[in-house]
Design a protein around this motif. Sequence first.
Motif, PDB file in Angstrom:
ATOM      1  N   PHE A 215       0.838  -1.209   0.000  1.00  0.00           N
ATOM      2  CA  PHE A 215       0.000   0.000   0.000  1.00  0.00           C
ATOM      3  C   PHE A 215       0.871   1.256   0.000  1.00  0.00           C
ATOM      4  O   PHE A 215       0.584   2.210  -0.722  1.00  0.00           O
ATOM      5  N   GLU A 216       1.922   1.270   0.806  1.00  0.00           N
ATOM      6  CA  GLU A 216       2.799   2.440   0.869  1.00  0.00           C
ATOM      7  C   GLU A 216       3.524   2.659  -0.463  1.00  0.00           C
ATOM      8  O   GLU A 216       3.689   3.794  -0.899  1.00  0.00           O
ATOM      9  N   ARG A 217       3.953   1.586  -1.099  1.00  0.00           N
ATOM     10  CA  ARG A 217       4.577   1.725  -2.420  1.00  0.00           C
ATOM     11  C   ARG A 217       3.577   2.287  -3.423  1.00  0.00           C
ATOM     12  O   ARG A 217       3.925   3.149  -4.238  1.00  0.00           O
ATOM     13  N   LEU A 218       2.360   1.783  -3.377  1.00  0.00           N
ATOM     14  CA  LEU A 218       1.322   2.275  -4.289  1.00  0.00           C
ATOM     15  C   LEU A 218       1.073   3.764  -4.058  1.00  0.00           C
ATOM     16  O   LEU A 218       0.976   4.539  -5.013  1.00  0.00           O
ATOM     17  N   ARG A 219       0.989   4.167  -2.792  1.00  0.00           N
ATOM     18  CA  ARG A 219       0.764   5.585  -2.475  1.00  0.00           C
ATOM     19  C   ARG A 219       1.901   6.444  -3.010  1.00  0.00           C
ATOM     20  O   ARG A 219       1.686   7.495  -3.616  1.00  0.00           O
TER      21      ARG A 219
ATOM     22  N   ARG B 179      -8.261  -1.652  -5.219  1.00  0.00           N
ATOM     23  CA  ARG B 179      -9.345  -2.600  -4.916  1.00  0.00           C
ATOM     24  C   ARG B 179      -8.780  -3.986  -4.599  1.00  0.00           C
ATOM     25  O   ARG B 179      -9.232  -4.653  -3.660  1.00  0.00           O
ATOM     26  N   GLU B 180      -7.777  -4.412  -5.357  1.00  0.00           N
ATOM     27  CA  GLU B 180      -7.138  -5.713  -5.116  1.00  0.00           C
ATOM     28  C   GLU B 180      -6.494  -5.748  -3.725  1.00  0.00           C
ATOM     29  O   GLU B 180      -6.644  -6.729  -2.980  1.00  0.00           O
ATOM     30  N   LEU B 181      -5.791  -4.685  -3.365  1.00  0.00           N
ATOM     31  CA  LEU B 181      -5.138  -4.635  -2.064  1.00  0.00           C
ATOM     32  C   LEU B 181      -6.146  -4.532  -0.919  1.00  0.00           C
ATOM     33  O   LEU B 181      -5.922  -5.108   0.159  1.00  0.00           O
ATOM     34  N   MET B 182      -7.250  -3.830  -1.131  1.00  0.00           N
ATOM     35  CA  MET B 182      -8.277  -3.755  -0.097  1.00  0.00           C
ATOM     36  C   MET B 182      -8.894  -5.134   0.138  1.00  0.00           C
ATOM     37  O   MET B 182      -9.172  -5.512   1.285  1.00  0.00           O
ATOM     38  N   HIS B 183      -9.103  -5.880  -0.926  1.00  0.00           N
ATOM     39  CA  HIS B 183      -9.625  -7.246  -0.796  1.00  0.00           C
ATOM     40  C   HIS B 183      -8.628  -8.107   0.000  1.00  0.00           C
ATOM     41  O   HIS B 183      -9.012  -8.861   0.902  1.00  0.00           O
ATOM     42  N   SER B 184      -7.348  -7.974  -0.316  1.00  0.00           N
ATOM     43  CA  SER B 184      -6.306  -8.717   0.382  1.00  0.00           C
ATOM     44  C   SER B 184      -6.215  -8.288   1.846  1.00  0.00           C
ATOM     45  O   SER B 184      -6.043  -9.121   2.743  1.00  0.00           O
ATOM     46  N   LEU B 185      -6.343  -6.991   2.106  1.00  0.00           N
ATOM     47  CA  LEU B 185      -6.310  -6.476   3.475  1.00  0.00           C
ATOM     48  C   LEU B 185      -7.446  -7.066   4.300  1.00  0.00           C
ATOM     49  O   LEU B 185      -7.245  -7.503   5.433  1.00  0.00           O
ATOM     50  N   GLU B 186      -8.630  -7.098   3.724  1.00  0.00           N
ATOM     51  CA  GLU B 186      -9.766  -7.685   4.449  1.00  0.00           C
ATOM     52  C   GLU B 186      -9.492  -9.156   4.765  1.00  0.00           C
ATOM     53  O   GLU B 186      -9.748  -9.620   5.882  1.00  0.00           O
TER      54      GLU B 186
ATOM     55  N   SER C  99      -7.125   5.807  -0.629  1.00  0.00           N
ATOM     56  CA  SER C  99      -8.198   6.009  -1.603  1.00  0.00           C
ATOM     57  C   SER C  99      -7.697   6.738  -2.844  1.00  0.00           C
ATOM     58  O   SER C  99      -6.985   7.730  -2.741  1.00  0.00           O
ATOM     59  N   PRO C 100      -8.074   6.255  -4.026  1.00  0.00           N
ATOM     60  CA  PRO C 100      -7.684   6.958  -5.255  1.00  0.00           C
ATOM     61  C   PRO C 100      -8.103   8.431  -5.252  1.00  0.00           C
ATOM     62  O   PRO C 100      -7.381   9.285  -5.759  1.00  0.00           O
TER      63      PRO C 100
END
Length: 197
Positions: free
Chosen positions: A87-91, A146-153, A189-190
Motif C-alpha cells: 500500500f505504501e509503495r502504491l501511495r 481494490r485488489e489490495l483492499m480485498h487482500s487487506l480484508e 483512496s484513489p
Amino acid sequence: MPWDQITGSFDTARGWGELRDSIPPLNAADSAAEPDLSPAGMPQVPLSCPIEPEPVNTPRQPDSARDGCEPCFREAIRKLDFNRRIFERLRAIGSSTITMTKKAIAFGDSTSGIHAVVGLEWSTAVKPKIEQSQREFKSAYSAKYRELMHSLEANLRDLGRCEERYFNNRDWYARQGYMLYSFMEHRYSPDLVINID
C-alpha cells in the motif's frame, strides 16, 4: 546457510538502513514518497496473543500460552505487514506520478504560447496523450487499490480467525479489525492519493 552468512546478511541490512537514513531527501516530493507504516491516526488494533520478536541469537523460553497461538498470529501479521508495505509503495508511486504529470501539463500550458505552431502541437497532440496516460494510470491505481483492499480484508479476517480459535473472540474483525480496514481504505483512496483536479 552458515551462521556467518546469516549474521553478514543482518549486518548488510542494518548498514543499508543506516546509509538510507543518513541521506536526506532531495526535495519535499522525495520526502512525501518515503514509506510511513505508522501514519498519524492509524488505529492500534489489540491482539490477544503475546507475540515477541523472533530471537536472533538467544533461544527463547517455552511459554504454553504463547506457543499455541503464535504460529497462527505470526503468519497473519506477516501477510498484513507485507500488504501494508505494498500500500505504501502504491501511495508513493501514485502521488509522485500525479505530481509529475500535473507539473508537465502546467509547463506545457505555460510554454505553448511561445509560438502558434508549438501551441497547436501541444494542444492537439501532446497534451491529449498525457491526459490519456493520466486516466489510464488512475484506472490502474484504482484496480490495484481494490485488489489490495480485498487482500487487506482477508488478512484481517485471518487475524479474526486466530482470535476466535485461540481466545474465543468471535467478533474481533467487526470490533477491532474493521477500524484498521476503514483507516486504510481512506488513507490510500484513489480520490485522496491521485486526485487529478
